[in-house]
Design a protein around this motif. Structure first.
Motif, PDB file in Angstrom:
ATOM      1  N   ILE A  42      50.960  -1.856 -31.119  1.00 17.04           N
ATOM      2  CA  ILE A  42      50.705  -2.785 -31.772  1.00 17.04           C
ATOM      3  C   ILE A  42      52.183  -1.793 -33.118  1.00 17.04           C
ATOM      4  N   GLY A  43      53.706  -2.740 -32.684  1.00 22.45           N
ATOM      5  CA  GLY A  43      54.332  -1.502 -33.535  1.00 22.45           C
ATOM      6  C   GLY A  43      54.288  -3.131 -35.166  1.00 22.45           C
ATOM      7  N   LEU A  44      54.680  -1.595 -36.084  1.00 25.79           N
ATOM      8  CA  LEU A  44      55.471  -2.222 -37.065  1.00 25.79           C
ATOM      9  C   LEU A  44      56.865  -2.092 -37.304  1.00 25.79           C
ATOM     10  N   TRP A 102      63.757   4.807 -29.820  1.00 22.29           N
ATOM     11  CA  TRP A 102      62.488   5.365 -29.171  1.00 22.29           C
ATOM     12  C   TRP A 102      61.215   4.442 -29.109  1.00 22.29           C
ATOM     13  N   PHE A 103      60.919   3.547 -29.398  1.00 24.13           N
ATOM     14  CA  PHE A 103      59.876   3.163 -28.809  1.00 24.13           C
ATOM     15  C   PHE A 103      60.781   1.596 -28.440  1.00 24.13           C
ATOM     16  N   ARG A 104      61.442   0.943 -29.188  1.00 27.73           N
ATOM     17  CA  ARG A 104      62.403  -0.412 -28.706  1.00 27.73           C
ATOM     18  C   ARG A 104      62.902   0.190 -27.328  1.00 27.73           C
ATOM     19  N   ASN A 105      63.650   0.995 -27.503  1.00 26.85           N
ATOM     20  CA  ASN A 105      63.893   1.124 -25.378  1.00 26.85           C
ATOM     21  C   ASN A 105      62.520   1.404 -24.601  1.00 26.85           C
ATOM     22  N   TRP A 142      55.711  -6.577 -31.612  1.00 30.37           N
ATOM     23  CA  TRP A 142      56.334  -6.255 -32.969  1.00 30.37           C
ATOM     24  C   TRP A 142      56.069  -6.840 -34.052  1.00 30.37           C
ATOM     25  N   TYR A 143      55.492  -6.603 -35.341  1.00 37.33           N
ATOM     26  CA  TYR A 143      55.476  -6.991 -36.440  1.00 37.33           C
ATOM     27  C   TYR A 143      55.989  -6.940 -37.226  1.00 37.33           C
ATOM     28  N   ILE A 192      44.163   1.162 -28.045  1.00 39.55           N
ATOM     29  CA  ILE A 192      44.842   0.743 -29.002  1.00 39.55           C
ATOM     30  C   ILE A 192      45.743   1.876 -29.157  1.00 39.55           C
ATOM     31  N   ALA A 193      47.507   0.929 -29.313  1.00 35.49           N
ATOM     32  CA  ALA A 193      48.261   2.306 -30.011  1.00 35.49           C
ATOM     33  C   ALA A 193      49.042   1.829 -30.831  1.00 35.49           C
ATOM     34  N   VAL A 194      48.599   1.784 -32.703  1.00 35.67           N
ATOM     35  CA  VAL A 194      49.503   1.365 -33.250  1.00 35.67           C
ATOM     36  C   VAL A 194      50.656   2.959 -33.808  1.00 35.67           C
ATOM     37  N   VAL A 195      52.399   1.402 -33.535  1.00 38.72           N
ATOM     38  CA  VAL A 195      53.441   2.684 -33.617  1.00 38.72           C
ATOM     39  C   VAL A 195      54.461   2.282 -34.419  1.00 38.72           C
TER      40      VAL A 195
END
Length: 311
Positions: free
Chosen positions: A194-196, A276-279, A285-286, A6-9
């Motif tokens: 998982i992105g916040l 960065w994380f988007r591209n 995303w949450y 899992i990566a939480v970014v």
């Protein structure tokens, strides 16, 4: 079968730490910090390092592993994280990487191969001699011509990275930007990202509040300690939260201005992290708010349960 990781970014101050602990409690996980600055001992307030209370007895790795005068590369990070992923998975626990340093997270999870880019000391000496003769801007402008995108990410005073980018180009004929783009984003793991995210005004408000809280907790004295140890030019002191106070210590800037610049730099950094994380990465995303944070965490945990069950 590839190991699930899992990566939480997401951007700074969005709530990654508390979510990662909830995930670890729910799924027998252990946490690896994906922050490039939390590796440094004593740099606690400015890096928003997780506290013992916040850890809730969950094991955390990649925190306090380097002295502030030591350097640490993306390749070093990748190697260490791979070691801890294996160690955690050997215990039948779930590895969880949490952090906001995009390149580090990407290097840890995907197939970046740094072996081909071992340092060439002779090239470094040649460039350093040129910098001594003609000044850093002469060398930096060459990087701007060769690889403008990479140059835009590197401050001219960061000699180490300027030299590195030029060295890669000279040895391979490929810019650092092109090299990164060519990397095969094939992971040796089975990553779940998982992105916040938050609405921009709310996130910026949280960032400003976090900086105010850091000041109350003693951030200025923390930075002063390392400054007075003669570390102002070290890699660790280039971090947001530390570099902003050096002009204040040297009598060139008021404390109030330093704090405002730190808030501004933190907001800008959050924007860059999000971009960065988007591209660069395939993230689920949450969007969270103050009011629905607990509810969203429950939704994330339910979604993760379904993904972890899939073979």
């Amino acid at each position: 079968m590839r190991q699930k990781v899992i990566a939480v970014v997401g951007p700074t101050a969005v709530g990654k730490t508390s979510l990662s602990v909830e995930i670890a409690k729910k799924f027998s996980g252990e946490i690896i910090s994906g922050d490039s600055m939390q590796i440094y001992k004593g740099m606690d307030i400015g890096t928003a390092k997780v506290t013992n209370t916040e850890k809730e007895n969950i094991p955390h790795y990649m925190i306090d592993i380097k002295e502030p005068n030591e350097s640490f590369s993306v390749a070093d990070f990748q190697e260490q994280v791979h070691h801890y992923i294996k160690e955690i998975s050997d215990k039948k626990h779930l590895p969880i990487i949490v952090g906001g340093t995009g390149l580090y997270i990407q290097a840890a999870l995907f197939g970046y191969n740094f072996a081909e880019k071992k340092r060439d000391d002779s090239f470094q000496i040649k460039i350093e001699n040129e910098i001594e003769e003609k000044g850093i801007m002469s060398v930096y402008k060459r990087l701007e011509r060769i690889d403008p995108e990479q140059a835009s990410k590197i401050h001219p005073n960061n000699t180490r990275r300027v030299v590195r980018a030029l060295e890669v180009y000279e040895r391979t004929g490929m810019t650092m930007t092109a090299y990164h783009e060519q990397q095969q984003l094939v992971s040796p793991f089975d990553p779940i990202l998982i992105g916040l995210e938050m609405d921009r005004p709310l996130l910026y408000e949280r960032i400003n509040q976090r900086v105010d809280q850091m000041i109350k907790e003693g951030l200025v004295n923390e930075v002063r300690f390392f400054y007075e140890k003669g570390l102002k030019d070290s890699q660790s002191m280039k971090a947001i939260g530390y570099k902003e106070f050096i002009p204040y210590f040297e009598g060139n800037q008021s404390l109030e201005d330093s704090i405002e610049i730190l808030k501004r730099n933190s907001r800008r950094y959050a924007k860059r992290q999000y971009t960065w994380f988007r591209n660069k990465m395939d993230v689920d995303w949450y969007t969270i708010t103050h009011e629905d944070k607990s509810e969203k965490i429950e939704i994330i945990l339910q979604d993760l349960a379904g993904k972890l069950e899939k073979k």
